[in-house]
Write a protein that holds these residues in place. Structure first.
Motif, PDB file in Angstrom:
ATOM      1  N   UNK A   9      66.331  29.970  12.019  1.00 35.81           N
ATOM      2  CA  UNK A   9      66.117  30.979  13.066  1.00 35.81           C
ATOM      3  C   UNK A   9      66.605  32.344  12.579  1.00 35.81           C
ATOM      4  N   UNK A  10      67.774  32.360  11.955  1.00 34.47           N
ATOM      5  CA  UNK A  10      68.330  33.621  11.460  1.00 34.47           C
ATOM      6  C   UNK A  10      67.511  34.192  10.304  1.00 34.47           C
ATOM      7  N   UNK A  11      66.940  33.330   9.471  1.00 32.18           N
ATOM      8  CA  UNK A  11      66.081  33.810   8.387  1.00 32.18           C
ATOM      9  C   UNK A  11      64.867  34.551   8.944  1.00 32.18           C
ATOM     10  N   UNK A  12      64.406  34.144  10.122  1.00 37.28           N
ATOM     11  CA  UNK A  12      63.270  34.813  10.783  1.00 37.28           C
ATOM     12  C   UNK A  12      63.729  35.963  11.664  1.00 37.28           C
ATOM     13  N   UNK A  13      65.040  36.233  11.645  1.00 36.76           N
ATOM     14  CA  UNK A  13      65.647  37.310  12.424  1.00 36.76           C
ATOM     15  C   UNK A  13      65.329  37.198  13.913  1.00 36.76           C
ATOM     16  N   UNK A  14      65.443  35.970  14.424  1.00 35.73           N
ATOM     17  CA  UNK A  14      65.224  35.707  15.840  1.00 35.73           C
ATOM     18  C   UNK A  14      66.550  35.412  16.518  1.00 35.73           C
ATOM     19  N   UNK A  15      66.709  35.895  17.737  1.00 33.21           N
ATOM     20  CA  UNK A  15      67.873  35.506  18.536  1.00 33.21           C
ATOM     21  C   UNK A  15      67.557  34.171  19.195  1.00 33.21           C
ATOM     22  N   UNK A  16      68.578  33.537  19.731  1.00 37.00           N
ATOM     23  CA  UNK A  16      68.352  32.299  20.473  1.00 37.00           C
ATOM     24  C   UNK A  16      67.408  32.564  21.639  1.00 37.00           C
ATOM     25  N   UNK A  17      67.592  33.676  22.308  1.00 36.75           N
ATOM     26  CA  UNK A  17      66.760  34.045  23.452  1.00 36.75           C
ATOM     27  C   UNK A  17      65.301  34.218  23.044  1.00 36.75           C
ATOM     28  N   UNK A  18      65.061  34.897  21.937  1.00 36.85           N
ATOM     29  CA  UNK A  18      63.689  35.117  21.467  1.00 36.85           C
ATOM     30  C   UNK A  18      62.998  33.800  21.109  1.00 36.85           C
ATOM     31  N   UNK A  19      63.716  32.946  20.402  1.00 35.63           N
ATOM     32  CA  UNK A  19      63.143  31.651  20.038  1.00 35.63           C
ATOM     33  C   UNK A  19      62.859  30.830  21.287  1.00 35.63           C
ATOM     34  N   UNK A  20      63.806  30.815  22.201  1.00 37.65           N
ATOM     35  CA  UNK A  20      63.637  30.055  23.442  1.00 37.65           C
ATOM     36  C   UNK A  20      62.383  30.511  24.188  1.00 37.65           C
ATOM     37  N   UNK A  21      62.199  31.803  24.273  1.00 35.94           N
ATOM     38  CA  UNK A  21      61.031  32.351  24.966  1.00 35.94           C
ATOM     39  C   UNK A  21      59.731  31.919  24.279  1.00 35.94           C
ATOM     40  N   UNK A  22      59.719  31.931  22.969  1.00 28.20           N
ATOM     41  CA  UNK A  22      58.508  31.588  22.218  1.00 28.20           C
ATOM     42  C   UNK A  22      58.138  30.106  22.322  1.00 28.20           C
ATOM     43  N   UNK A  23      59.133  29.244  22.515  1.00 32.87           N
ATOM     44  CA  UNK A  23      58.833  27.808  22.605  1.00 32.87           C
ATOM     45  C   UNK A  23      58.898  27.277  24.033  1.00 32.87           C
ATOM     46  N   UNK A  24      59.202  28.146  24.996  1.00 29.07           N
ATOM     47  CA  UNK A  24      59.151  27.765  26.396  1.00 29.07           C
ATOM     48  C   UNK A  24      60.321  26.967  26.923  1.00 29.07           C
ATOM     49  N   UNK A  25      61.524  27.264  26.398  1.00 33.49           N
ATOM     50  CA  UNK A  25      62.741  26.614  26.905  1.00 33.49           C
ATOM     51  C   UNK A  25      63.779  27.683  27.216  1.00 33.49           C
ATOM     52  N   UNK A  26      64.918  27.248  27.757  1.00 37.00           N
ATOM     53  CA  UNK A  26      66.009  28.192  28.031  1.00 37.00           C
ATOM     54  C   UNK A  26      66.856  28.391  26.774  1.00 37.00           C
ATOM     55  N   UNK A  27      67.555  29.499  26.724  1.00 38.16           N
ATOM     56  CA  UNK A  27      68.432  29.795  25.582  1.00 38.16           C
ATOM     57  C   UNK A  27      69.467  28.699  25.402  1.00 38.16           C
ATOM     58  N   UNK A  28      69.937  28.132  26.498  1.00 39.66           N
ATOM     59  CA  UNK A  28      70.942  27.074  26.434  1.00 39.66           C
ATOM     60  C   UNK A  28      70.425  25.860  25.665  1.00 39.66           C
ATOM     61  N   UNK A  29      69.127  25.598  25.768  1.00 36.23           N
ATOM     62  CA  UNK A  29      68.535  24.479  25.035  1.00 36.23           C
ATOM     63  C   UNK A  29      68.619  24.739  23.531  1.00 36.23           C
ATOM     64  N   UNK A  30      68.322  25.960  23.116  1.00 42.04           N
ATOM     65  CA  UNK A  30      68.414  26.320  21.696  1.00 42.04           C
ATOM     66  C   UNK A  30      69.861  26.208  21.229  1.00 42.04           C
ATOM     67  N   UNK A  31      70.772  26.677  22.059  1.00 41.58           N
ATOM     68  CA  UNK A  31      72.197  26.598  21.718  1.00 41.58           C
ATOM     69  C   UNK A  31      72.619  25.135  21.529  1.00 41.58           C
ATOM     70  N   UNK A  32      72.206  24.257  22.423  1.00 42.65           N
ATOM     71  CA  UNK A  32      72.565  22.836  22.327  1.00 42.65           C
ATOM     72  C   UNK A  32      71.912  22.185  21.107  1.00 42.65           C
ATOM     73  N   UNK A  33      70.689  22.585  20.796  1.00 43.17           N
ATOM     74  CA  UNK A  33      70.027  22.065  19.590  1.00 43.17           C
ATOM     75  C   UNK A  33      70.807  22.455  18.343  1.00 43.17           C
ATOM     76  N   UNK A  34      71.206  23.722  18.263  1.00 38.43           N
ATOM     77  CA  UNK A  34      71.923  24.214  17.090  1.00 38.43           C
ATOM     78  C   UNK A  34      73.265  23.512  16.904  1.00 38.43           C
TER      79      UNK A  34
END
Length: 66
Positions: A12-37
């Motif tokens: 995610x960081x290599x693509x310079x995306x925040x957790x929020x940006x990634x979450x928005x692009x895949x249709x989940x909440x930021x908390x889901x990305x945080x828990x995945x990481x």
């Protein structure tokens, strides 16, 4: 639940995306990305594929199941 190592933060960081940006692009909440990481959430196949496409990295490099 299968245990796994998650390398999502790195890709995610290599693509310079925040957790929020990634979450928005895949249709989940930021908390889901945080828990995945933190490897606290086992993703569905659809979510894993969506994340893989956004960060342009094969699923097996992002999620390493043990």
């Amino acid at each position: 639940m299968a245990e796994f190592e998650c390398n999502l933060k790195k890709y995610r960081q290599l693509k310079e995306l925040t957790q929020e940006q990634l979450a928005e692009q895949v249709g989940v909440r930021r908390e889901t990305i945080m828990r995945l990481e933190k490897a606290k959430y086992n993703p569905s196949l659809k979510l894993a594929i969506d994340i893989s496409r956004v960060v342009e990295t094969p699923i097996e490099k992002i999620f390493v199941f043990k």
